[in-house]
Design an enzyme around this catalytic site. Structure first.
Site, PDB file in Angstrom:
ATOM      1  N   CYS A 186      -3.114   7.698   4.737  1.00  0.00           N
ATOM      2  CA  CYS A 186      -2.942   7.326   3.335  1.00  0.00           C
ATOM      3  C   CYS A 186      -4.176   7.616   2.492  1.00  0.00           C
ATOM      4  O   CYS A 186      -4.065   7.891   1.297  1.00  0.00           O
ATOM      5  CB  CYS A 186      -2.562   5.845   3.236  1.00  0.00           C
ATOM      6  SG  CYS A 186      -3.703   4.739   4.102  1.00  0.00           S
ATOM      7  N   GLU A 243       0.861  -1.177   0.000  1.00  0.00           N
ATOM      8  CA  GLU A 243       0.000   0.000   0.000  1.00  0.00           C
ATOM      9  C   GLU A 243       0.891   1.218   0.000  1.00  0.00           C
ATOM     10  O   GLU A 243       1.677   1.427   0.935  1.00  0.00           O
ATOM     11  CB  GLU A 243      -0.934   0.039   1.202  1.00  0.00           C
ATOM     12  CG  GLU A 243      -1.978   1.142   1.017  1.00  0.00           C
ATOM     13  CD  GLU A 243      -2.649   1.580   2.286  1.00  0.00           C
ATOM     14  OE1 GLU A 243      -2.126   2.526   2.931  1.00  0.00           O
ATOM     15  OE2 GLU A 243      -3.677   0.993   2.644  1.00  0.00           O
TER      16      GLU A 243
END
Length: 533
Positions: A304, A270
């Site tokens: 994020c 990720e």
């Protein structure tokens, strides 16, 4: 785990010198949980709220990290043999412990990461949700799956799942509890053992969850925690992991993928994002502005999936900006270990420097700061005001680069197609947000956005909290998914087993091939019409 690292554990006063913070002895006890092999030069961490010392962390050597993998590999067969129902019970007990003892970890997260307490609670709730999900659903997801065989009745076909072995997990500093849970717990549920490298800055939060997991019944050696710089122990993770899970920057993720590829080992990444929010013409402006404050400034923008670009229809743009700027400007900055602050601190001097540079550069290229735009050393050394800009041009770094801080640019648009095209005009594709009155139209817009998760009338929490859904990025935002069935199955190898009875799948002796193929062709035509084929 052993306590040989105790001699390396050092703390000075209460954590970060903040009143009501966990005592230094608690930090030392957590640090002492790390495995043998931490013989490198220790690293001192400081509290973002104050800049004062939190503690000194032992650092693993390359040999020490490889020894942790060896221990995990020895422990893995027995852990897998205990069965998925046993592993589910461990996760269920962990869920209860996390909720029962949340106050302690809320303090840890705030002291290490500099978050507002409500943002720290998001990590507690996410951890509990993940533990509960895999405690309930792992057996079903991992169960052997019957499928249609080549010949009805005569071919019995099934897919079964095996753990990969030892999973290496490199965790980031920004969500030290939640992302530890989201990556470690499904790996354990699948029957793997884990070697985790949390970031030094927020390592205590990960160690706290590790301690609770052992209290919940996790055997020693199943989850190993090592500290160290990637430059020192990164090779061990690349070369020893049967699957590597990494959360961090896109350049580092690309480098790891290139290094893992020759081994043909699995990995999930990720990576970065430049997440857009689209406000459609029929959106409730007040709700959209309130949602944007959370989407942009939770955890000081160091999330994020947080929003860094907002596209608002021209019909409501002025009204939205007035409402959004007023709400952003009213956020209270604070460093207390309580729920009074609306936004906390940045976590590191590096993040403060990036945020400051992006805003300064945007202003130099014609952008206007509507609110914020400056650090707040009067509150703490790493505080930066919630910042809203307009007029950001494509010459500014802020236009395309990930800022990862409390900074957002607002743009106008005239048509939905234009908004979608501009939202998709990025190398990233992690998260997006759509705000609308007509949710059917909003879902249609969401489906056209190139992002792994899209939230309608929410910034990120709807998908982030729905742990049955997969979460991950498109394009340069990553490979693979966490959460949901995908988050568990990524840590497994699938195996297909088919048992053939009776009729062979080649012509019997004496049967001409032409006769066999005509019969099989007729059979294939008939099979296509059978239900379930």
């Amino acid at each position: 785990m052993t306590s040989t690292a105790e001699s390396h554990a050092r703390t000075t006063g209460p954590l970060g010198g903040i009143a009501s913070a966990p005592p230094a002895t608690r930090a030392a006890a957590l640090t002492a949980r790390v495995a043998d092999g931490h013989d490198g030069d220790p690293v001192r961490t400081t509290a973002p709220f104050t800049g004062q010392p939190v503690g000194t962390l032992p650092q693993a050597t390359d040999a020490g990290a490889r020894a942790a993998f060896a221990r995990a590999r020895r422990a893995q067969p027995q852990w897998a043999a205990l069965g998925v129902h046993h592993r589910q019970r461990v996760l269920a007990r962990l869920h209860d412990l996390v909720l029962d003892r949340q106050r302690e970890v809320l303090d840890l997260i705030q002291v290490e990461a500099g978050k507002a307490r409500l943002d720290a609670f998001d990590e507690v709730s996410a951890t509990a949700l993940v533990a509960a999900h895999y405690a309930r659903h792992s057996a079903r997801i991992l169960a052997p799956r019957r499928v249609a065989g080549v010949l009805p009745v005569l071919t019995r076909a099934a897919e079964i799942r095996h753990p990969k072995g030892v999973v290496g997990i490199v965790s980031p500093w920004n969500y030290p509890l939640a992302l530890t849970a989201m990556d470690v717990l499904p790996a354990l549920a699948a029957g793997n053992t884990v070697v985790q490298k949390p970031d030094n800055q927020t390592a205590l939060s990960a160690l706290w969850l590790h301690e609770l997991a052992q209290e919940a019944g996790l055997p020693a050696g199943v989850w190993q925690v090592v500290f160290g710089r990637g430059s020192r122990i990164g090779d061990a993770f690349v070369e020893e992991s049967d699957h590597l899970c990494f959360t961090g920057s896109t350049p580092t993720g690309q480098d790891l993928a290139a290094r893992i590829a020759p081994r043909l080992a699995g990995y999930s990444l990720e990576l970065g994002g430049k997440n857009p929010m689209l406000v459609l013409a029929d959106a409730d402006v007040r709700q959209a502005a309130a949602g944007a404050v959370t989407a942009c400034f939770a955890s000081a923008g160091q999330l994020c999936v947080s929003v860094e670009r907002i596209y608002v229809h021209e019909d409501i743009r002025a009204e939205f900006i007035r409402e959004f700027v007023a709400r952003a400007g009213a956020l209270r900055l604070g460093a207390g270990l309580d729920y009074t602050a609306g936004m906390g601190s940045l976590t590191s001097p590096e993040q403060l420097a990036t945020v400051s540079e992006h805003v300064t550069d945007a202003k130099a290229h014609g952008a206007t700061v509507l609110t914020g735009g400056r650090p707040r050393p009067d509150v703490g050394p790493l505080f930066y005001e919630p910042t809203v800009l307009t007029g950001v041009t494509d010459r500014a770094r802020l236009f395309r680069e990930e800022t990862f801080g409390p900074v957002v640019a607002v743009y106008g648009y005239s048509g939905v197609d234009e908004a979608i095209a501009r939202a998709n005009d990025t190398d990233y594709g992690l998260n997006a947000s759509v705000w609308c009155g007509d949710t059917r139209a909003g879902r249609a817009v969401a489906a056209r956005l190139k992002a792994g998760t899209v939230n309608v009338n929410e910034g990120y929490a709807a998908t982030f909290g729905s742990v049955a859904l997969p979460m991950g990025g498109m394009k340069r935002s990553g490979v693979g998914r966490r959460n949901g069935a995908d988050g568990l199955l990524r840590y497994t190898e699938s195996q297909s087993i088919a048992v053939q009875r009776g009729l062979r799948l080649r012509p019997a002796r004496g049967v001409p091939a032409t006769v066999w193929t005509r019969a099989l062709t007729a059979g294939l035509r008939a099979l296509r019409r059978l239900p379930g084929r």
